[in-house]
Design a protein around this motif. Structure first.
Motif, PDB file in Angstrom:
ATOM      1  N   SER E 108       0.858  -1.197   0.000  1.00 41.05           N
ATOM      2  CA  SER E 108       0.000   0.000   0.000  1.00 41.05           C
ATOM      3  C   SER E 108       0.890   1.242   0.000  1.00 41.05           C
ATOM      4  O   SER E 108       0.595   2.226  -0.698  1.00 41.05           O
ATOM      5  N   THR E 109       2.011   1.206   0.711  1.00 37.37           N
ATOM      6  CA  THR E 109       2.889   2.382   0.621  1.00 37.37           C
ATOM      7  C   THR E 109       3.410   2.518  -0.796  1.00 37.37           C
ATOM      8  O   THR E 109       3.474   3.620  -1.347  1.00 37.37           O
ATOM      9  N   LEU E 110       3.753   1.384  -1.409  1.00 37.08           N
ATOM     10  CA  LEU E 110       4.239   1.472  -2.789  1.00 37.08           C
ATOM     11  C   LEU E 110       3.169   2.105  -3.670  1.00 37.08           C
ATOM     12  O   LEU E 110       3.437   3.023  -4.452  1.00 37.08           O
ATOM     13  N   LEU E 111       1.943   1.672  -3.444  1.00 35.71           N
ATOM     14  CA  LEU E 111       0.833   2.248  -4.212  1.00 35.71           C
ATOM     15  C   LEU E 111       0.775   3.755  -3.978  1.00 35.71           C
ATOM     16  O   LEU E 111       0.674   4.552  -4.913  1.00 35.71           O
ATOM     17  N   GLY E 112       0.936   4.125  -2.679  1.00 31.75           N
ATOM     18  CA  GLY E 112       0.944   5.552  -2.376  1.00 31.75           C
ATOM     19  C   GLY E 112       2.000   6.273  -3.182  1.00 31.75           C
ATOM     20  O   GLY E 112       1.758   7.329  -3.772  1.00 31.75           O
ATOM     21  N   MET E 113       3.154   5.669  -3.276  1.00 32.31           N
ATOM     22  CA  MET E 113       4.235   6.338  -4.018  1.00 32.31           C
ATOM     23  C   MET E 113       3.866   6.460  -5.478  1.00 32.31           C
ATOM     24  O   MET E 113       4.082   7.494  -6.111  1.00 32.31           O
ATOM     25  N   PHE E 114       3.290   5.392  -6.027  1.00 34.87           N
ATOM     26  CA  PHE E 114       2.871   5.469  -7.436  1.00 34.87           C
ATOM     27  C   PHE E 114       1.932   6.648  -7.633  1.00 34.87           C
ATOM     28  O   PHE E 114       2.118   7.484  -8.515  1.00 34.87           O
ATOM     29  N   PHE E 115       0.941   6.721  -6.735  1.00 31.02           N
ATOM     30  CA  PHE E 115      -0.010   7.830  -6.882  1.00 31.02           C
ATOM     31  C   PHE E 115       0.700   9.159  -6.721  1.00 31.02           C
ATOM     32  O   PHE E 115       0.412  10.126  -7.421  1.00 31.02           O
ATOM     33  N   MET E 116       1.651   9.186  -5.797  1.00 31.35           N
ATOM     34  CA  MET E 116       2.357  10.432  -5.556  1.00 31.35           C
ATOM     35  C   MET E 116       3.068  10.867  -6.827  1.00 31.35           C
ATOM     36  O   MET E 116       3.002  12.023  -7.232  1.00 31.35           O
ATOM     37  N   ILE E 117       3.737   9.875  -7.482  1.00 22.92           N
ATOM     38  CA  ILE E 117       4.447  10.232  -8.707  1.00 22.92           C
ATOM     39  C   ILE E 117       3.470  10.762  -9.745  1.00 22.92           C
ATOM     40  O   ILE E 117       3.718  11.754 -10.419  1.00 22.92           O
ATOM     41  N   SER E 118       2.314  10.097  -9.824  1.00 21.99           N
ATOM     42  CA  SER E 118       1.357  10.486 -10.853  1.00 21.99           C
ATOM     43  C   SER E 118       0.510  11.661 -10.442  1.00 21.99           C
ATOM     44  O   SER E 118      -0.276  12.155 -11.239  1.00 21.99           O
TER      45      SER E 118
END
Lengths: 197, 500, 103, 648, 467
Positions: E108-118
């Motif tokens: 879920s943190t990784l997902l957060g990072m993905f969203f953050m990048i996007s």
């Protein structure tokens, strides 16, 4: 001095006063209560600003959720009435200075900045919020909504893992655990309810 | 011929060492590799001479130019002229000699033989860095190989060294890296005013004087640290004296030359105006290094320290030659690089041989070695005589060329500088003869030494190779001179108009 | 409305720094958490006020506030879980006990 | 006729000997090495005699001047387009004369050593070194190039170093070799700088061109070198003086003579060859080589004169007091070379003025014979009694008849008793001095008297002054008398040469301007010197012929003076003081100390400071999350202040 | 619709994995940890593979979410890093009670990072940031019995809450003074008045907290030291890398109008960061803590690249993050293994390490060389390019300081090398046997370290994307 002005100043005085009390009083339970008042005051401020929805959320989530949680955990971790130890003097001084200076600086900046008041009237309604919340297109907030749900899910999982633990020898932690998860659960439902509403 | 072979063969040798089983196989592989490299160097020389004979007057021969990092105009660009070839030959000689003298691994607390693989691997890897550096025509490539040739030394000294090895290794690594850091700043500066890393292109353009004045010191001091520029020479004594024999040979023989070569090829060649601006400072520092190094040497009691300090003094001649900016002087500087490389390698080799037998390097504890080990002693004397600039050995030729070249600058300052430099030949004689007289001649001080044997075949071969080099240069110097001449002439075309 | 925006902002800013003071000085972890809640609330006030007074055409501020509240809840939950766990091992929720790792 | 066909062999044969014996002698040619070396040298000696014959009698002379023939010449190392080191061979009267002298004396020494060095375990090495020396010396005398002469100059230096240090396990020998090398090296520094000066202004290193350019007043080089001046002295004078310093060093002129007596630690034949006949006269040769330049710079020339005469007198005085026979001979050598030097100094260029030049070369020539003779004789004596000290000797004439005779001849020759060779050469020198400078003349005269005295002091106390004891009681090796024939032969040959060499009309062949010079013999003039010589001999006989206490009494009566002379005027002590106290303690030690503690300390200091700072600021990382927060906020405030108000 | 699938494919896959894990957890029979871990690794690998094709760029949800090949690449890098970490944590995780939860939180943190990048919007950014922070705090506590672990978690949650509070205050002020939250509209409204600068500084502080730039770095060391090694390396590499990506794009696009002032800020911060980081790293004994400070110094270098404000700048930053992932994870791989097997984490424990563990020592050594910027490792290229990018702005003071700092940093890297290869030790760490998956991870890392630099492909690809 109109009524609303008076109300505002009274509200703000109440908010700040209780806030100060909650960060200065030595009894932890009291400080929790002061916090509660302060939060309610803020809710009042929202009412005064005529954004009742936010006020409602404020009350439900903060007052009904977080503060309850905090108070539970206070009960869980110590006797409510006990005096809290004082912080080292140096740090108190440092923080007072830092805070005052920071406040002066930032408020000075805010004060100097001229905010141009918007001309259009501010209209919101619960269903407008609801539709936008689930809209995918322009000004749609479905994506943040989903992100938050995942965050809450993760948070819940994390809490469970951390809090549920093989019973430690002395402490009656099972109770703590259950209470805690209860808190989690109803918090969860609250939120879902609020947001979809 | 394809120059990349010069990098490839050491690399392959190093890799081939890894799967080897025991010391025997490892050293065989290492020896083969370095022998092939030596042959290759001579082949290169042959082709080069042929090309020149066929009237190929290009600045650099056998160029290879591949784009490496297109967005940053970084290329893998190699090519050689006489100077590089001289350096490559030097490297090949020193490396093979180094492999030979470490035939039975330097003794090491905690299982010397156990790490033979690593030792030879690092040694060969190090040599790869040197080869790459000498053939590089792209500043990035050059810098790359420069740093490749630093860190293995740290391990070599730290693991197989003697004395306060960790301290010395750390000091050496840090000072050299500091040097290359400065070099980097210089290169970055050049890059951003010329928009290129390609040495030839940059040589084509002329960089504005204030830019040169800004970045020349970085580049020059940076490389200077490698070649023991006063006052950044202090890594030399500790590093050399703590290092295992082969590493000392490489260190003094080649890596100090990296600095000299860089000072010449990068700093002076690309920024001649600044070189002229700063020449007085360079000369002063060089003279200090020469004379002060020599006097400091006089006081040393450890053979390796003696040679290390004398290296400081001798490399001063290189810097002096570069600082003088006359063709003859620069010729001299290059010749001095080659000569000092061979000579000091020989010196360290023989000191290593003595140390392996007597387990001491203190002059006071040695004496009358001539009786027990005539060969080693003779080699020692030869190295000593070469170092004090005796005709017939390379040292003389190089130093005299430097003096001649320096004297061409008709001005009291340069004259005095030259005289100071000349004066060092007396001091050199003093310390060399003192060491020889005490350690090699004189009565035997330690009777346990009476039972010691003379050099083994590998040591004899190593010494013979190096002596061969020294004597050939000393007796027929025009070979070397004619080899490096075109290179220095091309440089002078850029520098001469500055000086005149 | 005839309250100048700066007055409302005074309240929020003051609240913010009161919270900060609490965070700096309170030695009890839970009270530190409370202070953070105060900080977040002040931010909420800001958003609502800006949205209402300055940029009424969109509801950015309102939504931001809602999300902040949610996040605050989640943060508080996790923080409290951690505190409880820490309390198990340290037998105290005094910050000064949680400084084994330093320098 | 074409010399280049074989001339190169003369130096190269000894070199071949060196390489051969140096590489394989120790192992394979131990026995035969002596023969090989001698044989090779015999050839080159023959060749050089042949050359001399060709040069002087066949084709050297064109018109009535001897040509300078460049037999061989190739570029060895070119510095710039016109300055380059050439390896070449030039033949002119002095070089040919030196060829003969060097090869001949060297041959004698080779033969002598066959017996003298027999049984040494580094026999081969010894011959290798001799070969090396001979090669370098020959290379030196035939040099065509200023730098070439410097190269061989260094080489003779190192071979002398190797030979002095031949007994490497004898500390005194090692010290002596070190001293010799370093002192001469120091002098060579002057030589080198002199070369740089001349090369720079002359624009060449080739002797002929250099001399030809710098001697004509019109040439730009001449103007350049005479106008350019440093501290008010012209560059030419500087250059020549510096070069002369080099020469003085090699020729053990005062004050650079201190190495010569110590050099006697080497094997006696070596002393005979290097430190009597050949290498030590290199300085004289160098001055002679550049003589045309010296003649146009009176300052330099007067320096030569002064140094020469002072050394001559000083050495003579010291020689009277020494008791080690080799040292006596060494000082006499120094004194004789002093003669040659000031002879050059008082000489002019061309014609009658050039008499001094001729005389000097003549004396060099004759001196080579009788001095090597004396040394070899001394060698026999030492070989016989294993001691250098006079007091161990006496009455040896019974045991060493041949030596006695030849030594006696040598003494007569050096004392300048007609008709022996020394007489003619010395007489010419004195004449030259007389013609140009009276003071020099008188000092020289006295010196010649002293010479006779100390030589016969030596002679008598070796061969006469009988002791009552028998040889065995005095622990002499009775086993071999005068040693093998190989040791006697050179003595005889050299004795003959010392007698006859004087009769050569030397001026016919060697003269400053290469035009034959009529040597006119003036009996009236030569009375004084001969008289001085005879007096000297008589005094010596009176004092030393019989065992008595006159010497002690006289030395006591002389007191301080004697002591000073005995202590060689404390010059060694002075040098010792300079090197030990000043160079080592005041320069070397501080340099080393500074390097370790200041320069290196700086580097370590940087590292140390970094460490300290890092220790100093560690408090920031206090582990207290609240103070972290405070720092955090303080950072923000600081940034705000900086970027809103300070760093606009 | 399928456009939506394509653009968000990585996010969707991760979400999918999360839910699968959730069901696994809630399912009746327990799945064995080993199988679970391998299963997740395979899924991650698939996701990584999927990331490389069908790349599109576009925006979704009314430019709340935007993606492009560059972003996809960045996400792939993070994905790769996560994969490596999960490979490495095998030894630690295989007998951990909460393996599925670990992955849920991690992903879920990784997902957060993905969203953050996007994220194309401050709101999205903030939410993604929190999504990538709060579960990490929980993860930091995953050594449930260790005091230090919970202390670390506490420190992290408190300081991150504080920093996000400041960040929010900044955002609100920004909103107040510009009236927009979207990155695309922001530049038009920025006029650099004091309030905007102030709020921007608050924003930078928020970023600085996450990338642990001085003076916002103080939490770093403690948290890194306390948390489980896998989490440390995740914090260390992935979350830092993600924030750096975002920082670059935010500074270069959204705040382009303010670049004069942020250039100076970043310059100042990077100098401070390098120096302080190095000075602290000099004196560390615990490996994790030591690497924490070294990472702070590294961030200082990365900031130099950012000051370049040019395609080279962002390209070099992304390139360096790639190398940084390889190098650090190689180092952490060893440390992770050792601490999982022997529980020893001090530098002094590594004395004489070479005697028993030749391979591991070489891995660690190469990793450290790469971190120190020694050729032929990729770190050399990374640092070189960062500095070149920085020099592009003509600030040679910065470059010189940086170059000298490289020397200091080399000192402490060599200290570790020295401990491993040269120092004697009476009880050195005995031979440690690495399982296949940690070994695979190390091979990937070392391969990356060696190839990424020597072969210019990676950099050129990034550069073309940036252009």
């Amino acid at each position: 001095m109109t009524a609303s002005q008076t109300i505002f100043y009274i509200l703000s005085a109440f908010i700040l006063g209780t806030a100060i009390l909650s960060v200065t009083t030595n009894k932890i339970f009291r400080s929790a209560i002061w916090l509660l008042f302060s939060l309610i005051g803020i809710a009042g401020l929202y009412f005064w600003l005529q954004v009742e929805f936010i006020a409602a959320v404020q009350i439900v989530v903060y007052v009904g959720g977080i503060v309850v949680l905090i108070i539970f955990s206070i009960f869980l971790t110590q006797q409510a009435g006990r005096e809290m130890p004082k912080p080292p003097v140096m740090r108190t001084v440092a923080s007072v200075l830092a805070v005052l200076f920071g406040f002066a600086l930032s408020y000075f900046l805010i004060y100097k900045n001229d905010f141009k008041a918007g001309e259009k009237p501010f209209d919101w309604s619960v269903n407008k919020i609801g539709t936008q919340m689930l809209e995918t297109g322009e000004n749609g907030y479905v994506l943040p909504f989903e992100v938050v749900t995942i965050l809450l899910l993760a948070a819940m999982v994390g809490c469970i893992v951390i809090a549920i633990k093989a019973p430690a020898p002395s402490r009656p932690s099972p109770t703590g655990k259950t209470i805690n998860t209860q808190g989690q659960a109803d918090l969860e439902t609250h939120l879902e309810k609020e947001i979809v509403e | 011929m394809n120059l990349s072979l010069l990098i490839l063969i050491p690399l392959l040798t190093a890799l081939a060492i890894l799967p080897m089983k025991n010391l025997k196989q490892v050293r065989i592989v290492a020896l083969l590799g370095s022998a092939v490299q030596l042959i290759l160097a001579f082949v290169l020389l042959y082709f080069y001479q042929q090309q020149r004979a066929d009237g190929n007057m290009a600045n650099f021969l056998f160029e290879d130019n591949y784009t490496w990092y297109a967005p940053l105009q970084i290329n893998y660009h190699v090519g050689v002229d006489g100077i590089s070839i001289a350096m490559i030959l030097l490297t090949a000689f020193v490396v093979i000699a180094g492999v030979l003298v470490s035939w039975k691994m330097p003794a090491r607390p905690g299982g010397g033989e156990g790490l033979s693989k690593e030792f030879f691997f690092l040694l060969i890897f190090l040599s790869m860095g040197a080869y790459g550096f000498f053939i590089a025509l792209d500043l990035f490539t050059l810098f790359f190989f420069l740093e490749v040739a630093v860190i293995p030394k740290f391990l070599l000294i730290g693991i197989w060294g003697s004395g306060k090895k960790e301290y010395s290794a750390m000091k050496l690594a840090l000072m050299l890296m500091g040097g290359s850091a400065l070099v980097f700043v210089g290169l970055a500066g050049i890059y951003f005013y010329t928009g290129s890393f390609d040495l030839l292109q940059i040589a084509g353009m002329d960089i504005p004087l204030e830019v040169q004045k800004l970045f020349f010191p970085f580049a020059f001091i940076g490389f200077g640290i490698f070649t023991a520029l006063f006052p950044f020479h202090t890594w030399v004594p500790d590093g050399h004296s703590s290092a295992p024999t082969a590493a000392s040979m490489f260190l003094a023989g080649i890596s100090m030359k990296l600095g000299g070569y860089g000072c010449l090829r990068v700093a002076t060649y690309l920024m001649p105006d600044a070189a002229l601006e700063y020449s007085t400072i360079i000369i002063v520092l060089a003279c200090i290094a020469i004379l002060y190094g020599a006097f400091a040497t006089m006081m040393q009691t450890d053979l390796k320290y003696i040679n290390a300090y004398s290296s400081v003094s001798h490399c001063g001649f290189v810097l002096l030659g570069i600082g003088m900016l006359t063709k003859t002087a620069i010729d001299g500087a290059v010749m001095q690089m080659v000569s000092h490389g061979l000579m000091t390698a020989l010196f360290f080799a023989v000191i290593g041989m003595i140390y392996d037998r007597t387990h001491t390097r203190q002059v006071a504890q040695l004496g009358g070695l001539m009786r027990m080990m005539p060969f080693i002693s003779t080699v020692f004397v030869i190295a000593g005589l070469c170092s004090l600039g005796l005709p017939g050995f390379s040292g003389f030729v190089a130093e005299m060329t430097v003096f001649m070249g320096s004297w061409e600058r008709a001005d009291a300052f340069y004259r005095i500088a030259t005289i100071i430099a000349c004066a060092s030949i007396v001091v050199t004689a003093v310390y060399i003869l003192r060491a020889t007289g005490k350690a090699i001649m004189g009565p035997v001080v330690n009777n346990e030494h009476l039972s010691l044997g003379d050099a083994a075949w590998n040591e004899k071969l190593a010494a013979a190779l190096l002596i061969l080099g020294i004597v050939v240069i000393g007796v027929v110097p025009f070979l070397l001179k004619d080899l490096i001449n075109p290179g220095t002439e091309i440089m002078m075309q850029k520098i001469a108009d500055v000086v005149k | 409305m005839d309250i100048p925006i700066s007055h409302i902002l005074f309240v929020s800013t003051a609240l913010f720094f009161i919270g900060m003071y609490g965070l700096f000085t309170r030695r009890n972890m839970i009270t530190m958490l409370m202070s953070i809640e105060l900080i977040l609330n002040s931010v909420n006030i800001n958003f609502v006020v800006f949205n209402k007074y300055l940029y009424p055409e969109k509801l950015d501020g309102i939504f931001f506030t809602i999300f902040i509240i949610t996040i605050a809840a989640a943060e508080a939950a996790v923080a409290i879980a951690i505190i409880i766990n820490l309390y198990r091992s340290h037998r105290s929720i005094d910050v000064e006990t949680a400084e084994e790792m330093k320098w | 006729m074409n010399y280049s066909s074989y001339i190169a062999l003369i130096p190269l044969l000894p070199l071949a000997g060196f390489v051969l014996l140096g590489l394989f002698g120790r192992k394979y040619l131990k026995a035969s090495s002596g023969i090989i070396g001698t044989g090779l040298l015999l050839i080159s000696c023959a060749l050089s005699l042949y050359t001399a014959y060709n040069y002087f009698f066949v084709d050297g002379k064109v018109g009535d001047t001897y040509q300078t023939i460049t037999a061989v010449k190739y570029t060895w190392l070119s510095f710039s387009e016109n300055i380059s080191i050439d390896m070449g061979i030039i033949l002119d009267p002095i070089s040919v004369m030196m060829l003969v002298v060097v090869t001949f004396v060297s041959l004698m020494v080779h033969i002598f050593s066959l017996g003298y060095m027999k049984g040494e375990d580094r026999f081969a090495t010894y011959y290798a070194f001799l070969g090396l020396f001979t090669f370098s010396m020959l290379g030196l005398v035939i040099s065509s190039n200023l730098f070439q002469i410097y190269i061989f100059w260094e080489l003779v230096g190192v071979s002398s170093y190797l030979l002095i240090g031949y007994y490497y396990d004898k500390p005194s020998a090692v010290a002596a070799s070190k001293k010799a090398f370093i002192v001469t090296r120091f002098a060579d520094l002057g030589f080198l700088i002199g070369i740089l000066v001349l090369a720079f202004y002359g624009g060449t290193l080739d002797f002929n061109i250099l001399i030809q350019r710098l001697t004509d007043e019109q040439s730009p080089q001449f103007l350049g070198i005479t106008t350019a001046s440093f501290v008010g002295v012209s560059a030419l004078t500087w250059g020549l003086t510096l070069i002369f310093i080099g020469g003085a060093g090699k020729s053990a002129m005062f004050p650079l003579h201190i190495w010569l007596p110590d050099a006697m630690e080497g094997p006696t034949p070596v002393s005979a060859l290097i430190h009597a006949a050949t290498m030590v006269v290199a300085g004289v040769f160098l001055v002679a080589r550049l003589f045309p330049l010296f003649t146009i710079t009176p300052v330099a020339l007067s320096i030569v004169t002064t140094v020469g005469i002072v050394s001559a007198l000083l050495a003579a005085i010291i020689a009277c007091t020494q008791t080690d026979i080799k040292r006596v001979l060494a000082y006499s050598t120094m004194s004789q070379i002093g003669y040659m030097m000031f002879a050059l100094g008082v000489s002019g260029y061309g014609g009658e003025d050039g008499l001094g030049y001729t005389a000097s070369m003549f004396h060099l020539f004759t001196h080579a014979f009788f001095k090597s003779l004396l040394f070899l004789g001394a060698g026999v004596v030492i070989h016989f009694i294993h001691s250098n000290e006079m007091r161990d000797m006496g009455g040896l004439r019974k045991y060493l008849p041949v030596t006695n005779l030849s030594f006696f001849i040598g003494c007569l020759a050096i004392a300048g008793i007609p008709p022996l060779s020394g007489f003619f050469s010395k007489e010419e020198i004195l004449l030259a001095a007389y013609q140009s400078n009276k003071i020099v003349f008188y000092i020289a005269l006295i010196t010649s008297g002293l010479t006779a005295f100390y030589m016969f002091r030596l002679y008598f106390s070796i061969f006469w002054r009988d002791k009552s004891l028998s040889p065995l009681e005095r622990g002499w090796g009775e086993a071999h008398g005068e040693g093998p024939f190989s040791m006697k032969l050179p003595l005889m040959i050299l004795a003959v040469c010392s007698v006859l060499a004087g009769l050569i009309p030397f001026g016919q062949y060697v003269s400053s301007d290469k035009v034959p010079l009529e040597s006119h013999f003036d009996p009236m003039f030569s009375i004084a010197p001969v008289l001085m010589g005879v007096i000297g001999i008589l005094v010596a006989a009176w004092m030393y012929r019989k065992e008595n206490d006159k010497p002690q009494r006289i030395s006591h009566s002389l007191g301080g003076l004697y002591k000073t002379a005995y202590r060689k005027f404390y010059i060694d002590e002075l040098y010792l003081f300079i090197t030990r106290k000043i160079i080592f303690n005041l320069i070397g030690r501080p340099a080393a100390w500074i390097d370790r503690h200041i320069v290196d300390g700086l580097m370590n200091g940087i590292a140390y400071t970094t460490g300290t700072i890092s220790g100093f600021i560690k408090g920031i990382q206090s582990g207290k999350v609240q103070s972290y927060a405070i720092y955090f906020f303080a950072g923000i405030v600081a940034l705000t202040i900086v970027f809103l108000y300070l760093w606009k | 619709m399928n456009e939506f699938l394509l653009l968000m494919k990585q996010e969707l896959v991760i979400t999918l994995i999360i839910f699968i894990l959730l069901f696994v957890k809630l399912g009746k029979e327990e799945m064995k940890n080993e199988t679970l871990i391998n299963f997740v690794n395979i899924l991650l690998a698939l996701n990584l593979a999927s990331g490389f094709f069908l790349q599109q760029s576009g925006t979704l949800f009314g430019d709340m979410f935007r993606t492009s090949e560059l972003f996809t690449l960045e996400k792939n890098l993070l994905n790769l890093g996560t994969l490596i970490i999960s490979l490495q944590s095998y030894n630690w995780l295989k007998d951990h009670k909460h393996a599925p939860e670990f992955y849920i939180l991690l992903l879920s943190t990784l997902l957060g990072m993905f969203f953050m990048i996007s994220s194309n919007n401050l709101l999205m950014f903030y939410l993604a940031l929190e999504l990538s922070t709060i579960p990490l705090a929980a993860l930091a506590n995953f050594d449930l019995e260790k005091r230090r672990s919970s202390e670390a978690a506490f420190k992290m949650i408190i300081s991150s809450a504080f920093s996000s509070g400041l960040l929010l205050f900044g955002i609100s002020m920004l909103y107040g003074s510009t009236g927009t939250l979207s990155f695309t509209e922001l530049p038009a409204h920025l006029d650099g008045n004091p309030l905007q600068i102030f709020s921007f500084i608050l924003l930078i502080a928020g970023f600085g907290f996450k990338i642990s730039a001085v003076p916002f770095h103080l939490w770093t060391a403690d948290v890194y030291e306390g948390s489980p090694v896998s989490v440390t390396s995740y914090l260390y590499v992935i979350s830092k890398g993600a924030i750096l990506f975002v920082l670059v794009s935010v500074l270069y696009n959204a705040f382009a109008p303010l670049n004069e002032s942020w250039y100076n800020m970043v310059f100042l911060i990077s100098v401070l960061t390098m120096i302080i980081g190095n000075l602290f790293a000099l004196r560390q004994e615990n490996m994790k803590r030591f690497l924490a400070f070294s990472s702070i110094a590294q961030v200082g270098f990365i900031l130099i690249g950012i000051t370049g404000y040019s395609p080279e700048g962002s390209a070099s930053v992304i390139f360096f993050v790639l190398i940084y992932i390889f190098s650090n994870l190689a180092a952490f791989g060893v440390i992770n293994l050792i601490s999982a097997e022997t529980g020893r984490e001090n530098m002094s424990d590594y004395k004489g390490f070479y005697q028993a563990n030749k391979g591991l020592s070489w891995v660690l050594a190469i990793a450290l060389f790469s971190l120190g910027g020694i050729p032929p490792t990729a770190g050399f290229f990374g640092k070189f390019f960062l500095l070149l990018a920085g020099a592009g702005r003509g600030n040679y003071l910065l470059i010189t300081i940086a170059a000298l700092n490289m020397v200091i940093s080399l000192y402490y890297y060599l200290k570790v090398i020295k401990a491993m290869f040269m120092d004697a030790n009476d009880n050195p760490i005995e031979r440690v046997q690495a399982g296949w998956s940690p070994r695979l991870a190390m091979i990937i890392c070392i391969g990356g370290i060696i190839i990424t630099g020597l072969a210019s492909g990676a950099y050129n690809y990034i550069y073309t994307l940036v252009k």
